[in-house]
Design a protein around this motif. Structure first.
Motif, PDB file in Angstrom:
ATOM      1  N   VAL A  59       0.739  -0.773  -0.346  1.00  0.00           N
ATOM      2  CA  VAL A  59      -0.312   0.364  -0.471  1.00  0.00           C
ATOM      3  C   VAL A  59       1.056   1.037   0.007  1.00  0.00           C
ATOM      4  N   THR A  60       0.240   2.354  -0.547  1.00  0.00           N
ATOM      5  CA  THR A  60       1.189   3.534  -0.901  1.00  0.00           C
ATOM      6  C   THR A  60       0.757   4.763  -0.232  1.00  0.00           C
ATOM      7  N   ALA A  61       1.602   5.799   0.273  1.00  0.00           N
ATOM      8  CA  ALA A  61       0.811   7.069   0.519  1.00  0.00           C
ATOM      9  C   ALA A  61       1.906   8.064  -0.589  1.00  0.00           C
ATOM     10  N   GLY A  62       1.042   9.331  -0.914  1.00  0.00           N
ATOM     11  CA  GLY A  62       2.289  10.115  -1.685  1.00  0.00           C
ATOM     12  C   GLY A  62       2.441   9.405  -3.301  1.00  0.00           C
ATOM     13  N   THR A  63       4.175  10.462  -3.565  1.00  0.00           N
ATOM     14  CA  THR A  63       3.937   9.596  -4.939  1.00  0.00           C
ATOM     15  C   THR A  63       4.660   8.524  -4.667  1.00  0.00           C
ATOM     16  N   VAL A  64       4.045   7.614  -4.616  1.00  0.00           N
ATOM     17  CA  VAL A  64       5.514   6.103  -5.187  1.00  0.00           C
ATOM     18  C   VAL A  64       5.198   5.848  -6.604  1.00  0.00           C
ATOM     19  N   ARG A  65       6.167   5.888  -7.305  1.00  0.00           N
ATOM     20  CA  ARG A  65       5.905   4.589  -8.642  1.00  0.00           C
ATOM     21  C   ARG A  65       6.414   3.416  -9.162  1.00  0.00           C
ATOM     22  N   MET A  66       5.401   2.254  -9.117  1.00  0.00           N
ATOM     23  CA  MET A  66       5.752   1.131  -9.370  1.00  0.00           C
ATOM     24  C   MET A  66       6.114   1.283 -10.792  1.00  0.00           C
ATOM     25  N   SER A  67       6.820  -0.011 -11.560  1.00  0.00           N
ATOM     26  CA  SER A  67       7.774  -0.318 -12.902  1.00  0.00           C
ATOM     27  C   SER A  67       7.252  -1.916 -12.935  1.00  0.00           C
ATOM     28  N   MET A  68       7.198  -2.642 -14.034  1.00  0.00           N
ATOM     29  CA  MET A  68       6.951  -3.064 -13.669  1.00  0.00           C
ATOM     30  C   MET A  68       8.660  -3.858 -15.447  1.00  0.00           C
ATOM     31  N   ARG A  69       9.377  -4.322 -15.386  1.00  0.00           N
ATOM     32  CA  ARG A  69       9.862  -5.004 -16.131  1.00  0.00           C
ATOM     33  C   ARG A  69      10.169  -6.463 -16.488  1.00  0.00           C
ATOM     34  N   ARG A  70       9.799  -7.550 -17.785  1.00  0.00           N
ATOM     35  CA  ARG A  70      10.113  -8.505 -17.970  1.00  0.00           C
ATOM     36  C   ARG A  70      11.897  -8.879 -17.500  1.00  0.00           C
ATOM     37  N   HIS A  71      11.827  -9.956 -17.210  1.00  0.00           N
ATOM     38  CA  HIS A  71      13.190 -10.907 -16.488  1.00  0.00           C
ATOM     39  C   HIS A  71      12.900 -12.325 -17.165  1.00  0.00           C
ATOM     40  N   GLY A  72      13.883 -12.422 -18.132  1.00  0.00           N
ATOM     41  CA  GLY A  72      13.457 -13.593 -18.736  1.00  0.00           C
ATOM     42  C   GLY A  72      12.092 -13.667 -19.897  1.00  0.00           C
ATOM     43  N   ASP A  73      11.711 -14.777 -19.752  1.00  0.00           N
ATOM     44  CA  ASP A  73      11.067 -15.507 -20.615  1.00  0.00           C
ATOM     45  C   ASP A  73       9.424 -15.475 -19.464  1.00  0.00           C
ATOM     46  N   SER A  74       9.626 -15.577 -18.440  1.00  0.00           N
ATOM     47  CA  SER A  74       8.657 -16.303 -17.344  1.00  0.00           C
ATOM     48  C   SER A  74       8.526 -15.378 -15.950  1.00  0.00           C
ATOM     49  N   SER A  75       9.215 -14.422 -16.482  1.00  0.00           N
ATOM     50  CA  SER A  75       9.689 -13.753 -15.162  1.00  0.00           C
ATOM     51  C   SER A  75       9.528 -11.959 -14.979  1.00  0.00           C
ATOM     52  N   TYR A  76       9.162 -11.714 -14.178  1.00  0.00           N
ATOM     53  CA  TYR A  76       9.198  -9.570 -14.526  1.00  0.00           C
ATOM     54  C   TYR A  76       9.729  -9.708 -12.707  1.00  0.00           C
ATOM     55  N   LEU A  77      10.376  -7.844 -12.721  1.00  0.00           N
ATOM     56  CA  LEU A  77      10.986  -7.336 -11.423  1.00  0.00           C
ATOM     57  C   LEU A  77       9.869  -6.213 -11.384  1.00  0.00           C
ATOM     58  N   VAL A  78       9.382  -5.939 -10.347  1.00  0.00           N
ATOM     59  CA  VAL A  78       9.077  -4.923 -10.185  1.00  0.00           C
ATOM     60  C   VAL A  78       9.811  -3.439  -8.730  1.00  0.00           C
ATOM     61  N   HIS A  79       9.891  -2.614  -9.253  1.00  0.00           N
ATOM     62  CA  HIS A  79      10.637  -1.504  -8.828  1.00  0.00           C
ATOM     63  C   HIS A  79       9.517  -0.157  -8.606  1.00  0.00           C
ATOM     64  N   TYR A  80      10.041  -0.349  -7.072  1.00  0.00           N
ATOM     65  CA  TYR A  80       9.209   0.728  -6.752  1.00  0.00           C
ATOM     66  C   TYR A  80       9.924   1.887  -5.532  1.00  0.00           C
ATOM     67  N   THR A  81       9.868   3.425  -6.498  1.00  0.00           N
ATOM     68  CA  THR A  81      10.850   3.880  -6.014  1.00  0.00           C
ATOM     69  C   THR A  81       9.900   4.979  -5.617  1.00  0.00           C
ATOM     70  N   GLY A  82      10.591   6.191  -5.312  1.00  0.00           N
ATOM     71  CA  GLY A  82      10.188   7.393  -5.392  1.00  0.00           C
ATOM     72  C   GLY A  82      10.902   8.874  -4.346  1.00  0.00           C
ATOM     73  N   THR A  83      10.299  10.220  -5.329  1.00  0.00           N
ATOM     74  CA  THR A  83      11.828  10.982  -3.953  1.00  0.00           C
ATOM     75  C   THR A  83      11.014  10.867  -2.966  1.00  0.00           C
TER      76      THR A  83
END
Length: 133
Positions: A59-83
């Protein structure tokens, strides 16, 4: 930050809060693949807290960026970042209805050592993140 966790996230097992509330973060990364999940929270001071997240609710409050990127054929990475990203809360549980004394002992030792590195278990986690408004 008032938090209401989903019913699914609270229905089995007992949760243990990791004492890192208010800790500044650089990022949180969740890797989900067909086998072993991983998680890493990089603190502003450079330390990495690495419980391997199985089921993860964020769960988030304020501005939190979530990005998902493929990692190989059947996996993904989710990054949560923000100021000014802050770890507001982190709760974990070992996914079993039977109390696991070894898990509790190992988790307490990991917490006592500053939550550095891997916790040594795949855990379900509930994480609250707060970013700049």
């Amino acid at each position: 930050m008032a938090i209401t966790w989903s019913e699914a996230a609270t229905s089995r097992g007992s949760w243990k809060q990791i004492p890192l509330e208010g800790t500044p973060l650089r990022e949180v990364v969740h890797f989900a693949g067909p086998k072993d999940p991983e998680g890493r929270s990089v603190l502003d001071d450079g330390r990495a807290v690495e419980p391997a997240f199985g089921d993860l609710e964020v769960v988030t409050a304020g501005t939190v960026r979530m990005s998902m990127r493929r990692h190989g054929d059947s996996s993904y990475l989710v990054h949560y970042t923000g100021t000014s990203l802050i770890l507001a809360e982190l709760w974990v549980r070992f996914d079993t209805v039977i109390p696991d004394e070894e898990f509790e002992r190992d988790l307490d030792e990991w917490i006592g050592n500053g939550c550095n590195g891997s916790a040594g278990y795949v855990v379900d986690a509930r994480m609250a993140l707060a970013g700049a408004e």
